[in-house]
Design an enzyme around this catalytic site. Structure first.
Site, PDB file in Angstrom:
ATOM      1  N   SER A  64     -28.212  10.819   7.551  1.00 22.51           N
ATOM      2  CA  SER A  64     -28.324  11.328   6.175  1.00 22.51           C
ATOM      3  C   SER A  64     -29.771  11.684   5.865  1.00 22.51           C
ATOM      4  O   SER A  64     -30.043  12.394   4.896  1.00 22.51           O
ATOM      5  CB  SER A  64     -27.810  10.287   5.171  1.00 22.51           C
ATOM      6  OG  SER A  64     -28.400   9.022   5.415  1.00 22.51           O
ATOM      7  N   ASP A 102     -28.563   5.928  13.909  1.00 24.53           N
ATOM      8  CA  ASP A 102     -27.454   6.884  13.930  1.00 24.53           C
ATOM      9  C   ASP A 102     -27.679   7.877  15.054  1.00 24.53           C
ATOM     10  O   ASP A 102     -28.752   8.488  15.155  1.00 24.53           O
ATOM     11  CB  ASP A 102     -27.460   7.645  12.595  1.00 24.53           C
ATOM     12  CG  ASP A 102     -26.097   7.772  11.977  1.00 24.53           C
ATOM     13  OD1 ASP A 102     -25.099   7.393  12.622  1.00 24.53           O
ATOM     14  OD2 ASP A 102     -26.035   8.237  10.830  1.00 24.53           O
ATOM     15  N   GLU A 199     -15.881   5.328   5.692  1.00 26.41           N
ATOM     16  CA  GLU A 199     -16.482   6.154   4.636  1.00 26.41           C
ATOM     17  C   GLU A 199     -15.430   7.054   4.005  1.00 26.41           C
ATOM     18  O   GLU A 199     -14.628   7.691   4.710  1.00 26.41           O
ATOM     19  CB  GLU A 199     -17.615   7.022   5.224  1.00 26.41           C
ATOM     20  CG  GLU A 199     -18.214   7.965   4.181  1.00 26.41           C
ATOM     21  CD  GLU A 199     -19.513   8.640   4.601  1.00 26.41           C
ATOM     22  OE1 GLU A 199     -20.015   8.353   5.704  1.00 26.41           O
ATOM     23  OE2 GLU A 199     -20.014   9.454   3.799  1.00 26.41           O
TER      24      GLU A 199
END
Ligand code: KIV
Length: 299
Positions: A64, A102, A199
């Protein structure tokens, strides 16, 4: 807020970081004991210190960062080298939390071997303690586990699938897709994933999966019944420039705070009230006296 020992000389209260290091087995134990797991993203040294010192259990260097730090429209453009750069900064800051990196889009999609090779870089070159991958990539999770790399799985609304999904859309809304999601989560856990991020899925789906899964679930937009919760740092503090998603709770308006502080700074510069004499360095008086009067500092 504790900024003690920051390079640059900031100081405040002493660190309150709880000392027991969080590990993957510790997260499993938290699930067994019914203790909620707190998780948050972070991308740099200063904010990671704040997150760690606030006692968050898991820090995700999320891709993100492509959006909230680098201004991309989605997460697809970020590279392994960029993620490594930020993971190193986070690693330098964190003492207690588990640091998870990530794996970015494209770094594990061509082959299992390439995925393992890139994951090794996050552990070896950046000090990550686990990697996160999106989707039901069971063979990759098995290979990473065999390579001694702890894995966090990520199912449901997986942002790297934005083009296939046709946008950031809530997933698993039908009975069939809920069952598929549960099967995927169980398969990832069986292959060795130590934690699963869920999510953008309905609360009921996340609750059912959490109840059946032997490993902790960490929800984001997945309701309160997961074993833990994660948010994006910039969402939590209102440091984003778009309306928040339904699941975001703003815990502070750091955006407004920073905006006001910077305006005050600009005004002080424009009015010549910053810096003051107290904020200036001075020559010793003997040196002052020896100087030509024209360059003497007026006091
Ligand atoms: O990149 C990220 O921040 C994430 C979280 C939303 C789980 O994957």
């Amino acid at each position: 807020m504790s900024l003690t020992n920051f390079p640059g000389g900031c100081s405040s209260a002493p660190s309150t970081t709880p000392t027991t290091k969080v590990t993957m087995p510790a997260l499993a134990e938290m699930k067994r004991q019914g203790k909620p797991i707190s998780a948050l993203t972070a991308y740099d040294y200063a904010t990671s210190r704040l997150v760690d010192e606030a006692g968050i259990d898991l820090i995700l260097v999320g891709d993100s960062l492509a959006m909230v730090v680098l201004g991309h429209e989605n997460t697809l453009a970020i590279t392994v080298d960029e993620m490594l750069h930020h993971t190193r900064a986070v690693r330098r800051a964190v003492r207690r939390a588990l640091v998870v990196a990530d794996m970015p889009f494209g770094s594990y999609h061509s082959s299992v071997a390439e995925g393992v090779a890139n994951a090794v870089r996050f552990i070896k070159e950046a000090g990550a303690e686990a990697v996160k991958i999106e989707g039901p990539r069971v063979e990759l999770v098995r290979a990473l586990t065999a390579a001694e790399i702890p894995v966090v799985g990520h199912l449901g609304l997986t942002p790297q699938s934005v083009n296939r999904m046709g946008g950031f859309r809530v997933q698993a809304r039908t009975a069939e897709t809920v069952l598929q999601l549960k099967a995927d989560a169980l398969a990832l856990a069986e292959a060795g994933a130590g934690v699963i991020v869920l999510e953008g899925v309905p609360r009921e789906a996340a609750a059912a999966i959490t109840a059946e899964l032997p490993v902790p679930t960490i929800g984001i937009g997945a309701g309160p019944d997961c074993d833990g919760q994660i948010l994006v740092f910039h969402d939590l503090l209102n440091l984003t420039f778009a309306p928040p998603a339904k699941f975001v709770r703003r815990y502070a308006d750091a955006g407004a705070l920073i905006h006001t502080a910077i305006e005050h700074y600009r005004e002080d510069v424009e009015h010549r009230t910053f810096p003051s004499d107290e904020e200036s360095y001075h020559l010793a008086s003997a040196v002052r006296e020896a100087l030509d009067p024209a360059v003497k500092v007026q006091k």
